[in-house]
Design an enzyme around this catalytic site. Structure first.
Site, short mmCIF file in Angstrom:
data_model
loop_
_atom_site.label_atom_id
_atom_site.label_comp_id
_atom_site.label_asym_id
_atom_site.label_seq_id
_atom_site.Cartn_x
_atom_site.Cartn_y
_atom_site.Cartn_z
N ASP A 197 -5.92 -1.59 -7.86
CA ASP A 197 -6.38 -0.38 -7.18
C ASP A 197 -7.02 0.60 -8.19
O ASP A 197 -7.58 1.61 -7.79
CB ASP A 197 -5.18 0.31 -6.51
CG ASP A 197 -5.35 0.41 -5.01
OD1 ASP A 197 -6.44 0.08 -4.51
OD2 ASP A 197 -4.38 0.82 -4.34
N LYS A 254 -5.37 -7.34 4.03
CA LYS A 254 -5.49 -7.74 2.61
C LYS A 254 -4.95 -9.15 2.41
O LYS A 254 -5.53 -9.95 1.67
CB LYS A 254 -4.76 -6.72 1.72
CG LYS A 254 -5.51 -5.39 1.66
CD LYS A 254 -4.69 -4.22 1.14
CE LYS A 254 -5.48 -2.94 1.32
NZ LYS A 254 -4.74 -1.70 1.03
N GLN A 301 0.99 -0.16 -1.35
CA GLN A 301 0.28 0.45 -0.22
C GLN A 301 0.67 1.93 -0.10
O GLN A 301 1.84 2.27 -0.01
CB GLN A 301 0.64 -0.31 1.08
CG GLN A 301 -0.11 0.17 2.30
CD GLN A 301 -1.62 -0.06 2.21
OE1 GLN A 301 -2.08 -1.11 1.79
NE2 GLN A 301 -2.39 0.96 2.60
#
Ligand code: NAP
Length: 294
Positions: free
Chosen positions: A121, A54, A98
């Site tokens: 997200d 990422k 994460q």
């Protein structure tokens, strides 16, 4: 005849190239560089690899990257403080915690602390609610990536029978909501579904996100269906028949003969997630700027 293989790597590269161009144009127009902050708690090697990917994707897209690392034993309050600091940092357009976090932490509770405007997200209750209500918001990256793959495969969604196997908050539920918003007739299956093969065999579009190697066999698939395999299962290279040992939820060799189009594993859905994350980070920066000008 074998179905068309949907090349997720090529489509993801196209999406990332497009995002990079839009980031450059956004910078010229506004003098602002979108930024993504990733938070990694602990040293899980797979998570570290994902975070590294990422960070690199941000650099390639011309965005700023902020790499926050906390020790595996970090407390809820320590992670919450990091999120609060990033929520207040103007250089940060998007925040990604994460997952999974270490077992003593509550992943959904921590995710819920992210400012919904920076929730790239798309997993906070606010963004999940906006998706269900059909209102503008940030959508979860993997289901968004599947929508992009379906678009590239020329899958007609309007009025189509779509079946999603899996109802997780991370993937199955938002996937079903996106398909419904695109006017498909959606069935969501799970571990208690009766006659899974029979339900799946009705699908024009079949999406598998179970986490069980090759559970979707040829008898699950209608002739001419579009099949998207989200599953990522690790086997030995011998069992998998490839060097990576990675296989999906779909018995690719058998299903390929019935499907009109199908994603491989690896190289299908996987690469799309990061590509859509880059797009979401830019979208977050654009939305924040609009809100600031209001
Ligand atoms: P999850 O939270 O474990 O959910 C799995 C779902 O499958 C659950 O809804 C479960 O039903 C259902 N299920 C389990 N066994 C079943 C069976 N025998 N028949 C029918 N349904 C069954 O997993 P997830 O996070 O959604 O991820 C699913 C898979 O997608 C994993 O392999 C994951 O690695 C992969 N994934 C890949 C990406 C990516 O490529 N970037 C992103 C996300 C996920 P219940 O709800 O009844 O338990």
């Amino acid at each position: 005849m074998a179905g068309e293989i949907i090349d997720g790597r090529a489509i993801a590269a196209e999406v990332r190239g497009d995002v990079a161009e839009r980031v450059a144009a956004f910078g010229q127009r506004t003098g602002t560089v979108p930024g993504l902050a990733t938070i990694l708690v602990g040293e899980d090697p797979a998570s570290a690899v994902y975070v590294g990917g990422k960070q690199r994707a941000c650099a390639e897209a011309g965005m700023a990257a902020f790499d926050e690392r906390l020790p595996a034993q970090a407390s809820h309050d320590q992670v919450a403080e990091t999120i609060a600091r990033l929520n207040g940092d103007e250089r940060v357009s998007g925040i990604l915690l994460q997952l999974p976090v270490p077992a003593h932490l509550d992943g959904p509770a921590l995710t819920g602390l992210i400012d919904p405007a920076k929730d790239v997200d798309g997993l906070t209750p606010v963004n999940a609610g906006l998706l269900c209500l059909g209102r503008e918001g940030l959508r979860p990256c993997t289901p968004l990536g599947v929508m992009e793959l379906l678009r590239h495969a020329d899958a007609r969604l309007e009025g189509a029978e779509a079946v999603v196997i899996g109802r997780s908050n991370l993937f199955g539920k938002p996937m079903s909501a996106l398909l419904l918003a695109a006017n498909a007739t959606v069935t969501t299956c799970h571990s208690r579904t009766r006659d899974l093969a029979g339900v799946c065999a009705r699908a024009d579009i079949l999406i598998a996100a179970v986490g069980r190697a090759r559970i979707v066999t040829a008898d699950f698939v209608k002739e001419g269906a579009v099949v998207i395999d989200v599953g990522m299962n690790r086997l030995s290279p011998q069992e998998a028949g490839n060097r990576s040992g990675l296989v999906g939820d779909v018995d690719f060799a058998a299903v390929c003969e019935r499907a009109r189009a199908i994603t491989p594993v690896p190289g299908g859905v996987g690469p799309m997630t990061i590509a859509m994350l880059m797009g979401n980070t830019l979208q977050a920066a654009e939305m924040q700027l609009r809100a600031a000008l209001r």
